[in-house]
Write a protein that holds these residues in place. Structure first.
Motif, PDB file in Angstrom:
ATOM      1  N   PHE A 125       0.726  -1.275  -0.194  1.00  0.00           N
ATOM      2  CA  PHE A 125       0.158  -0.319   0.061  1.00  0.00           C
ATOM      3  C   PHE A 125       0.848   1.367   0.123  1.00  0.00           C
ATOM      4  O   PHE A 125       0.743   2.178  -1.124  1.00  0.00           O
ATOM      5  CB  PHE A 125      -0.638  -0.090   0.773  1.00  0.00           C
ATOM      6  CG  PHE A 125      -1.754   1.028   1.139  1.00  0.00           C
ATOM      7  CD1 PHE A 125      -2.949   2.076   1.106  1.00  0.00           C
ATOM      8  CD2 PHE A 125      -1.785   2.348   2.844  1.00  0.00           C
ATOM      9  CE1 PHE A 125      -3.423   2.869   0.349  1.00  0.00           C
ATOM     10  CE2 PHE A 125      -2.052   3.115   2.962  1.00  0.00           C
ATOM     11  CZ  PHE A 125      -2.912   3.871   1.802  1.00  0.00           C
ATOM     12  N   HIS A 126       1.948   1.253   1.438  1.00  0.00           N
ATOM     13  CA  HIS A 126       2.610   2.812   1.407  1.00  0.00           C
ATOM     14  C   HIS A 126       2.734   2.750  -0.685  1.00  0.00           C
ATOM     15  O   HIS A 126       3.688   4.083  -0.579  1.00  0.00           O
ATOM     16  CB  HIS A 126       3.599   2.328   2.006  1.00  0.00           C
ATOM     17  CG  HIS A 126       4.676   3.936   2.441  1.00  0.00           C
ATOM     18  ND1 HIS A 126       5.963   4.061   2.001  1.00  0.00           N
ATOM     19  CD2 HIS A 126       3.657   4.423   3.177  1.00  0.00           C
ATOM     20  CE1 HIS A 126       5.943   4.944   2.863  1.00  0.00           C
ATOM     21  NE2 HIS A 126       4.837   5.776   3.115  1.00  0.00           N
ATOM     22  N   ARG A 127       4.184   1.366  -1.193  1.00  0.00           N
ATOM     23  CA  ARG A 127       4.909   1.957  -1.573  1.00  0.00           C
ATOM     24  C   ARG A 127       4.760   2.020  -3.032  1.00  0.00           C
ATOM     25  O   ARG A 127       4.889   2.669  -4.234  1.00  0.00           O
ATOM     26  CB  ARG A 127       5.603   0.409  -2.408  1.00  0.00           C
ATOM     27  CG  ARG A 127       6.512   0.474  -3.219  1.00  0.00           C
ATOM     28  CD  ARG A 127       8.116   1.330  -3.080  1.00  0.00           C
ATOM     29  NE  ARG A 127       9.448   1.293  -4.498  1.00  0.00           N
ATOM     30  CZ  ARG A 127       8.682   1.881  -5.459  1.00  0.00           C
ATOM     31  NH1 ARG A 127       7.199   2.429  -6.029  1.00  0.00           N
ATOM     32  NH2 ARG A 127       9.234   1.195  -5.894  1.00  0.00           N
ATOM     33  N   PHE A 128       3.826   1.261  -3.492  1.00  0.00           N
ATOM     34  CA  PHE A 128       2.931   1.273  -4.466  1.00  0.00           C
ATOM     35  C   PHE A 128       1.266   2.392  -4.931  1.00  0.00           C
ATOM     36  O   PHE A 128       1.108   2.592  -6.324  1.00  0.00           O
ATOM     37  CB  PHE A 128       2.477   0.370  -5.092  1.00  0.00           C
ATOM     38  CG  PHE A 128       3.720  -1.210  -5.535  1.00  0.00           C
ATOM     39  CD1 PHE A 128       4.686  -0.480  -6.225  1.00  0.00           C
ATOM     40  CD2 PHE A 128       3.425  -2.033  -4.506  1.00  0.00           C
ATOM     41  CE1 PHE A 128       6.021  -1.650  -7.028  1.00  0.00           C
ATOM     42  CE2 PHE A 128       4.583  -3.201  -4.609  1.00  0.00           C
ATOM     43  CZ  PHE A 128       5.446  -2.535  -5.537  1.00  0.00           C
ATOM     44  N   PHE A 129       1.236   2.952  -3.978  1.00  0.00           N
ATOM     45  CA  PHE A 129      -0.133   3.704  -4.069  1.00  0.00           C
ATOM     46  C   PHE A 129       0.560   5.296  -3.423  1.00  0.00           C
ATOM     47  O   PHE A 129       0.238   5.848  -4.148  1.00  0.00           O
ATOM     48  CB  PHE A 129      -1.187   3.088  -3.039  1.00  0.00           C
ATOM     49  CG  PHE A 129      -2.368   4.196  -3.313  1.00  0.00           C
ATOM     50  CD1 PHE A 129      -2.720   4.565  -4.009  1.00  0.00           C
ATOM     51  CD2 PHE A 129      -2.879   5.317  -2.136  1.00  0.00           C
ATOM     52  CE1 PHE A 129      -4.397   5.795  -4.722  1.00  0.00           C
ATOM     53  CE2 PHE A 129      -3.846   5.676  -1.844  1.00  0.00           C
ATOM     54  CZ  PHE A 129      -4.399   6.121  -3.576  1.00  0.00           C
ATOM     55  N   LEU A 130       0.722   4.788  -2.434  1.00  0.00           N
ATOM     56  CA  LEU A 130       1.054   6.532  -1.079  1.00  0.00           C
ATOM     57  C   LEU A 130       2.426   6.981  -1.576  1.00  0.00           C
ATOM     58  O   LEU A 130       2.753   8.375  -2.450  1.00  0.00           O
ATOM     59  CB  LEU A 130       1.355   5.971   0.235  1.00  0.00           C
ATOM     60  CG  LEU A 130       0.514   5.586   1.142  1.00  0.00           C
ATOM     61  CD1 LEU A 130       0.575   5.477   2.408  1.00  0.00           C
ATOM     62  CD2 LEU A 130      -1.190   6.112   0.655  1.00  0.00           C
ATOM     63  N   HIS A 131       3.378   6.178  -2.338  1.00  0.00           N
ATOM     64  CA  HIS A 131       4.280   6.633  -3.636  1.00  0.00           C
ATOM     65  C   HIS A 131       3.975   6.612  -4.974  1.00  0.00           C
ATOM     66  O   HIS A 131       5.193   6.863  -5.475  1.00  0.00           O
ATOM     67  CB  HIS A 131       5.567   6.579  -2.723  1.00  0.00           C
ATOM     68  CG  HIS A 131       5.590   6.145  -2.003  1.00  0.00           C
ATOM     69  ND1 HIS A 131       7.008   7.960  -0.858  1.00  0.00           N
ATOM     70  CD2 HIS A 131       5.685   6.135   0.032  1.00  0.00           C
ATOM     71  CE1 HIS A 131       7.158   8.454   0.117  1.00  0.00           C
ATOM     72  NE2 HIS A 131       6.089   7.108   0.393  1.00  0.00           N
ATOM     73  N   SER A 133       2.502   7.952  -8.350  1.00  0.00           N
ATOM     74  CA  SER A 133       2.408   9.475  -8.976  1.00  0.00           C
ATOM     75  C   SER A 133       1.166  10.276  -8.434  1.00  0.00           C
ATOM     76  O   SER A 133       1.063  10.857  -8.369  1.00  0.00           O
ATOM     77  CB  SER A 133       2.485   9.364 -10.149  1.00  0.00           C
ATOM     78  OG  SER A 133       1.039   8.752 -10.871  1.00  0.00           O
ATOM     79  N   TYR A 134       0.035   9.594  -8.103  1.00  0.00           N
ATOM     80  CA  TYR A 134      -0.958  10.033  -8.237  1.00  0.00           C
ATOM     81  C   TYR A 134      -1.230   9.971  -6.694  1.00  0.00           C
ATOM     82  O   TYR A 134      -2.355  10.707  -6.395  1.00  0.00           O
ATOM     83  CB  TYR A 134      -2.141   8.586  -8.552  1.00  0.00           C
ATOM     84  CG  TYR A 134      -3.805   9.088  -8.595  1.00  0.00           C
ATOM     85  CD1 TYR A 134      -4.800  10.691  -9.102  1.00  0.00           C
ATOM     86  CD2 TYR A 134      -4.658   8.740  -7.022  1.00  0.00           C
ATOM     87  CE1 TYR A 134      -5.466  10.549  -8.296  1.00  0.00           C
ATOM     88  CE2 TYR A 134      -5.685   9.378  -7.069  1.00  0.00           C
ATOM     89  CZ  TYR A 134      -6.589  10.506  -7.102  1.00  0.00           C
ATOM     90  OH  TYR A 134      -7.287  10.799  -6.744  1.00  0.00           O
ATOM     91  N   GLY A 135      -1.426   8.688  -5.480  1.00  0.00           N
ATOM     92  CA  GLY A 135      -1.230   8.224  -4.706  1.00  0.00           C
ATOM     93  C   GLY A 135      -0.400   9.653  -3.995  1.00  0.00           C
ATOM     94  O   GLY A 135      -1.434  10.310  -2.218  1.00  0.00           O
ATOM     95  N   PHE A 136       0.744   9.778  -3.860  1.00  0.00           N
ATOM     96  CA  PHE A 136       1.137  11.001  -2.869  1.00  0.00           C
ATOM     97  C   PHE A 136       0.989  12.164  -3.386  1.00  0.00           C
ATOM     98  O   PHE A 136       0.214  13.320  -2.224  1.00  0.00           O
ATOM     99  CB  PHE A 136       3.054  11.663  -3.751  1.00  0.00           C
ATOM    100  CG  PHE A 136       3.684  11.439  -2.924  1.00  0.00           C
ATOM    101  CD1 PHE A 136       4.511  11.302  -1.276  1.00  0.00           C
ATOM    102  CD2 PHE A 136       4.426  12.742  -3.221  1.00  0.00           C
ATOM    103  CE1 PHE A 136       4.937  11.528  -1.027  1.00  0.00           C
ATOM    104  CE2 PHE A 136       4.739  13.799  -2.375  1.00  0.00           C
ATOM    105  CZ  PHE A 136       5.288  13.177  -0.975  1.00  0.00           C
TER     106      PHE A 136
END
Length: 206
Positions: A125-131, A133-136
């Motif tokens: 979740f942290h690596r691929f969504f929060l960081h 392009s959209y998630g961050f």
């Protein structure tokens, strides 16, 4: 009962954090000064209002104070409701946690499985969504607006979507473990709750 239990659990969290702060942090002054550097350190400036200093735009130029308090409040409410659901889940007839026989081996194994499952799911979740392009850009950037550690407040300054998903991920391993018929005793749940509290405290620069 779930709301009362959630309130008690939140109070235990706060008390545990206060104990860690009072008993542990003064023993490590170099770490304390590293995490709360310069003028915000009350040992260097005992008359300083730390909250006013910390919210100084010069320290956190991207931080919107009103948005900070809004997101912090929403995240806290989400956490409270999530704990109320968790207590209700523990009390349900389909959850055998309260009736599972206790053994040290089974409890430690369950705790290790819960920790491993959480690390894997939250890393993704942290690596691929929060960081990503959209998630961050739209979600996680708010959490990184804080550049000055401020005890328990850092960990709960989250976009509501990040708070909702991240806090539910805390209990996903328990739900999956029960579904997979893993022997989870209440002691493993207590260990997991204590580790969550420690993660919050450590992440907040205490």
């Amino acid at each position: 009962a779930p709301l009362i239990g959630a309130a008690l659990l939140s109070a235990i969290y706060g008390g545990f954090g206060a104990f860690i702060y009072a008993a542990v942090q003064p023993r490590f002054p170099p770490l304390q000064q590293k995490q709360r550097a310069g003028k915000s350190n009350p040992a260097l400036n005992p008359a300083l209002n730390e909250h006013q200093y910390w919210l100084n735009p010069a320290l956190n130029p991207a931080l919107n104070e009103h948005q900070y308090w809004l997101y912090t409040s929403v995240s806290s409410v989400i956490a409270f409701l999530q704990k109320a659901w968790f207590i209700q889940w523990l009390r349900s007839d389909t959850t055998p946690v309260l009736t599972t026989p206790f053994t040290w081996q089974a409890s430690l194994l369950a705790f290790a499985c819960i920790m491993l499952c959480y690390d894997i799911t939250y890393y993704g979740f942290h690596r691929f969504f929060l960081h990503g392009s959209y998630g961050f850009t739209h979600v996680h950037k708010f959490h990184h607006q804080l550049t000055t550690p401020h005890r328990l407040l850092d960990a709960v300054y989250l976009h509501p979507l990040e708070a909702f998903i991240g806090m539910w991920l805390l209990y996903l391993p328990l739900v999956l473990g029960v579904r997979m018929r893993l022997a989870i005793h209440l002691s493993a749940v207590v260990l997991w709750e204590a580790s969550i509290a420690l993660m919050v405290i450590y992440h907040s620069g205490m």
